[in-house]
Design an enzyme around this catalytic site. Structure first.
Site, PDB file in Angstrom:
ATOM      1  CG  ASP A 299      -2.340   1.028   1.155  1.00 22.33           C
ATOM      2  OD1 ASP A 299      -2.312   1.857   0.857  1.00 22.33           O
ATOM      3  OD2 ASP A 299      -3.342  -0.262   0.929  1.00 22.33           O
ATOM      4  CG  HIS A 352      -4.915   3.829   1.444  1.00 25.59           C
ATOM      5  ND1 HIS A 352      -4.619   2.810   0.530  1.00 25.59           N
ATOM      6  CD2 HIS A 352      -7.009   4.296   0.552  1.00 25.59           C
ATOM      7  CE1 HIS A 352      -5.659   2.199   0.335  1.00 25.59           C
ATOM      8  NE2 HIS A 352      -6.867   2.934  -0.259  1.00 25.59           N
ATOM      9  CB  SER A 570      -9.331   0.708  -0.200  1.00 29.06           C
ATOM     10  OG  SER A 570      -8.914   0.671  -1.346  1.00 29.06           O
TER      11      SER A 570
END
Length: 709
Positions: A299, A352, A570
């Site tokens: 990620d 994220h 996600s």
């Protein structure tokens, strides 16, 4: 054949033609009208008109074709009733209005200032189709056996549980006295006292019967049954209410206490409740989740300085890796062992990768080293005390982008395969091998690219799978049916999103891409701009908390840890990754193949029966997959159509229900909820299921009794 001219035609016909040519008909305005579809799927609607018209407003549940034209209005109207059916399925008919704007007159005159203009409203009514049935539960013996002539053992048991005795005399003994007894009762009392049996109280039930409170019920019965003046003497036996809140056959299901975290924001983490984690966390109290498992999060990197992730991550020097070599990507130091998501005060979005990692492994309880205005406890992750750690691998830059080459290298590295990278200091090639091979690799990334372009990633996923890793990938947030890669790679496990519906089952999230490669779904939250939802029941700062997914993040403006609500596939993918890791940690499964099979076998089927592009095999079911204990046992009903729309009709006190629905095929499921997530009749829970099709040919169906077993 002689030629005809106007002079040879009848005079009356010639006159009519002349008048018609000289006096054009006045333009007709388009008028309002009502259309009743009844139980049909659609109708052809017409109205004479001279001019141009355009359909401007149409209810969501109606389709009109064509939407514009010249001259007479002639349109096909079709109804998709399910799109306007309320959650409670309690409206027997639907109504909607179609607006048509018009300009009258010939085509040449329509641009004129004086051309008549207006709007017509066509009101459409449609009957719903009707589904009825009854939800039942298995009977359970709850009262005493009051059959005539019980044997000695039954009599002894009754006497031991009785609240005294009831005696009936063979003849009336006169009016009751002030003390509440009559002559017969006084006789009985004297008989019992003579036998040294204490009588606490008595009360008449009729002129020939009375209730006596005695110390020794069995002895009193024996004496009174021998008295010739007594017709019968029986225990005042105990009866019980016949409510069956937790009955299974003739036994009550033992229910464990759910384990609820006390962290400040844990109550807002509704995805864990939907997946049944309070039962799983209780199951962890036994210490069975001891096998070490690594989940690689490929990620944007992670914030090691977030206190809610302390001790939950493999650190620099322990296998963590930053694969970004371009200094324009935010940290400027090339490939290294520190995948920290870099901080820039101009960055408005959170981290994220930190969000994804937190869903898997955020700490429970008190945080250490939290900043002055930060939460002392924050949120929780799925794996709690299980022996699971996250391995951060950075491939997404500060702008939110990743490339195929970096993702391919990351997947191979995470799976324990050696990769060769260029050392930024020496400019020499260096071979890297992950010391903590990831049993599960999470990729919350992807794009709409061709299969040919995605081939390098798909080859890497295939190699990782062959090496024993389970590669789990977000299916994409494209609001359509286009495959996203690497989710659509043959060896990947693509995960779509569901969100709360307000009913007893979740629904497909509107943004989540649906295509044949999707294998599972998990809670990813709702899109507030297109399908706002506030069904989770939580509040934040005095306002209802929307159905978003809360986890760890980072505030780059203040440069401090925080918590952020995000939405997307996600967020769904790491929940599948976490459950896969728990299966391996508990030893329920031993490798990628058995883990994938267990996830498939225990998923909650949603939408069309079996695997489908919206939900895959269904929403993952943590309790069924892990064999966690039951924490509830309630009976309920859920109805879903093949598109995953959820309906929740009212069930009355006798279990009867009536649902007014659109056309289509519906799964009608009555069942028990054992994991407290409000979804009845999931895998491993008692259920009764039937499938019905409603439409013009079968406008009403009675499914009869549903008896979950």
């Amino acid at each position: 054949m002689p030629r005809l001219s106007l002079s040879t035609l009848p005079l009356s016909l010639a006159l009519a033609c002349t008048l018609a040519a000289c006096t054009p008909a006045a333009p007709l305005p388009l008028k309002d009208q009502s259309l009743d579809l009844g139980r049909t799927l659609g109708t052809q609607a017409t109205q004479p008109f001279s001019g141009r018209w355009t359909v401007t407003d149409v209810p969501d549940w109606l389709q009109v074709s064509p939407v514009s034209g010249q001259g007479d209005v002639n349109v096909q109207i079709r109804a998709d009733r399910g799109l306007d059916t309320p959650l409670a399925a309690d409206q027997a008919e639907l109504t909607g209005q179609i607006k048509i704007v018009w300009t009258a007159g010939s085509q040449d005159a329509q641009g004129g200032v004086d051309a008549p203009k207006g709007a017509a409203i066509w009101t459409v009514r449609a009957d719903q189709y009707v589904l009825t049935g009854r939800l039942r539960q298995e009977a359970s013996a709850q009262g005493q056996d009051l059959r005539v002539g019980p044997g000695p053992t039954a009599r002894l048991a009754e006497a031991g549980r009785a609240r005294g005795i009831i005696v009936k005399y063979r003849s009336a003994g006169g009016a009751a006295t002030v003390k509440g007894t009559n002559a017969r009762t006084e006789h009985v009392l004297n008989v019992l006292r003579t036998a040294d049996l204490s009588v606490r109280s008595s009360r008449p039930l009729s002129d020939r019967s009375a209730e006596l409170q005695v110390e020794d019920v069995e002895a009193a019965l024996r004496i009174l049954r021998a008295d010739p003046g007594v017709e019968y003497a029986v225990p005042n036996a105990i009866l019980r209410a016949q409510t069956l809140p937790r009955s299974v056959g003739a036994q009550a299901l033992p229910v464990a206490q759910p384990l609820e975290p006390t962290d400040q924001y844990a109550g807002l983490q509704w995805p864990f409740r939907l997946l049944g984690y309070p039962a799983v966390w209780r199951d962890m109290e036994g210490g069975a989740y001891s096998r070490p498992v690594t989940v690689a999060v490929v990620d944007s990197g992670v914030r090691y300085d977030h206190p809610d992730l302390e001790g939950q991550l493999w650190n620099p020097g322990e296998g963590a890796l930053d694969l970004l070599s371009d200094p324009r990507n935010g940290d400027g130091d090339g490939v290294d062992s520190d995948p920290t998501d870099p901080g820039e005060r101009t960055r408005q979005t959170g981290s994220h990768g930190t969000h994804v990692a937190g869903l898997i492994a955020a700490r429970w309880g008190q945080n250490t080293g939290a900043c002055a205005d930060c939460s002392a406890t924050g949120v929780v992750g799925a794996v709690r005390r299980a022996n699971v750690k996250v391995l951060p691998i950075r491939v997404i830059d500060a702008g939110g982008d990743a490339d195929i080459a970096d993702v391919s290298l990351a997947v191979r590295y995470a799976a324990g395969l050696s990769v060769t990278l260029t050392d930024p200091a020496t400019k020499k090639n260096v071979t890297y091998t992950n010391p903590h091979k990831a049993a599960v690799i999470n990729l919350s990334l992807g794009a709409e690219i061709s299969a040919d372009t995605a081939q390098p990633m798909c080859e890497a996923v295939q190699e990782a799978s062959a090496a024993g890793s389970l590669v789990i990938v977000a299916a994409g947030n494209g609001y359509g049916t286009t495959p996203y890669y690497p989710a659509a790679c043959p060896a990947a496990v693509a995960v779509g999103s569901v969100t709360l519906s307000g009913g007893s089952a979740p629904k497909h999230a509107v943004y989540s891409n649906a295509y044949p490669a999707v294998q599972f779904s998990a809670p990813g939250g709702t899109d507030p701009s297109r399908d706002p939802g506030i069904f989770n029941g939580g509040t934040l700062n005095g306002a209802p908390f929307p159905d978003l997914v809360l986890s760890t993040s980072w505030n780059y403006v203040k440069n401090q840890p925080d918590y952020e609500a995000q939405v997307g596939t996600s967020q769904a993918a790491p929940q599948v990754s976490a459950l896969a890791a728990l299966l391996l940690s508990k030893g329920v499964t031993t490798d990628a193949a058995s883990t994938l099979a267990r996830l498939s076998a225990t998923a909650t089927d949603l939408g069309a029966a079996g695997r489908d592009p919206l939900f895959g095999f269904g929403m993952i079911n943590a309790v069924a997959a892990l064999g966690a204990p039951a924490i509830s046992d309630t009976l309920g009903l859920r109805i879903q159509d093949s598109r995953g729309l959820v309906f929740q009709p009212l069930v009355d006190a006798l279990g009867r229900f009536t649902a007014y629905l659109g056309n289509g095929t519906f799964s009608v499921i009555g069942g028990r909820d054992r994991d407290g997530n409000g979804i009845y009749g999931e895998t491993s829970e008692p259920r009764a299921q039937t499938s019905v099709t409603l439409g013009p040919a079968t406008p009403q169906v009675d499914v009869g009794d549903l008896l979950p077993k």
